[in-house]
Design an enzyme around this catalytic site. Sequence first.
Site, PDB file in Angstrom:
ATOM      1  N   TYR A 192       0.789  -1.772  -0.011  1.00  0.00           N
ATOM      2  CA  TYR A 192       0.139   0.018  -0.076  1.00  0.00           C
ATOM      3  C   TYR A 192       1.049   1.065  -0.323  1.00  0.00           C
ATOM      4  CZ  TYR A 192      -4.268   2.396   1.101  1.00  0.00           C
ATOM      5  OH  TYR A 192      -5.604   3.175   1.469  1.00  0.00           O
ATOM      6  N   TYR A 200      -5.580   5.445  -7.471  1.00  0.00           N
ATOM      7  CA  TYR A 200      -6.122   5.868  -5.490  1.00  0.00           C
ATOM      8  C   TYR A 200      -7.279   4.200  -5.282  1.00  0.00           C
ATOM      9  CZ  TYR A 200      -6.498   6.962  -0.922  1.00  0.00           C
ATOM     10  OH  TYR A 200      -7.147   7.420   0.498  1.00  0.00           O
TER      11      TYR A 200
END
Length: 388
Positions: free
Chosen positions: A297, A341
Amino acid sequence: MSARTRDELGGRAAIAGIGATEFSKDSGRSELTLAVEAVHAALDDAGLTPADVDGMVTFTMDTSPEITVAQAAGIGELSFFSRIHYGGGAACATVQQAALAVATGVAEVVVCYRAFNERSGRRFGSGVQQREPSAEGAALGWSLPWGLLTPASWVAMAAQRYLHAYNLTPEAFGHVAVTDRRHAANNPAAYFHGKPITLADHAASRWIVEPLRLLDCCQETDGGQALVVTTAERARDLRQAPAVITAAAQGAGRRQEAMTSFYRDGLTGLPEMDVVARQLWRTSGLRPSDIDVGILYDHFTPFVLMQLEEFGFCRPGEAADFVAADALPLNTHGGQLGEAYLHGMNGIAEAVRQLRGTSANQVPAAEHVLVTAGTGVPTSGLILGSDG
């Protein structure tokens, strides 16, 4: 899964389908529409129909609830529905929840999804605008009055300490940005397709909150991503080769807060990810050397370095050199800095593509892929494996 013992979930469920909308800065349609498009695409990928689905999982802070998406997508009765808290930290936990449901017979086919207009609508990067009073929100009261108003400002505190502790410069973070954008440049689905960057580009990008520059911060995206989870046995009979859920874990550390855990003993690591790492290694029986691809991440580059260290790929302070050496194929879709995103859900999809052999930046014979969810918050992780 206990943080202290090996669980029995590994190998009993698999991701059988993935689907996404295009990734853009202005989708021109509602978040519910994006969710339904992604769900339909994932079901089609798996060779299933809405009638096959009896479970739905998403995140909190999603404007399209499970029941509404099910109705709009033509899904009938549900025996399982759930949503996970803590923003991007929920990404891998949605798959864990789905796996728990199908492994225990609570549901047969569960769809995990995330969809929002995060650029043209609510922009998470803008930070705290308005909050209803809550016990969790009270923790922010120790930071907001002093100007720490945005996610970038919260991460910058830890990033500055990391550089100081290991005698590094902000260039250390640039290696993550360059790696992500190199992979995004080869990925036609990525927003930054065809647009690699250099360390010089990173160093020339404007400051956001020192020591973070613009190219240390993920983009904002409109789009949707969905995943289909079912039992490993059923997945083998479907359209695509299954991505077996070898291990799944959630983790929160001691003195945990959401992005503002500044009162721990140190700021140079991510204790919540250490909790996840210990569980994943214990349950899978694997080690860092067994991982073929890392999908970590990357809402902010410093936390990618800290994750590599928490998982034991390198020692504390050495992750920048580890990334610079390409010691592990990292964020082969371009990550959230380069592709899109979507709070980590598109990273899980990339892990599935790597195991299928269909990634735009395919790692030969990839068998084990590590995926992590949002950092700085209670989080989650997965190890996905090939079926064979």
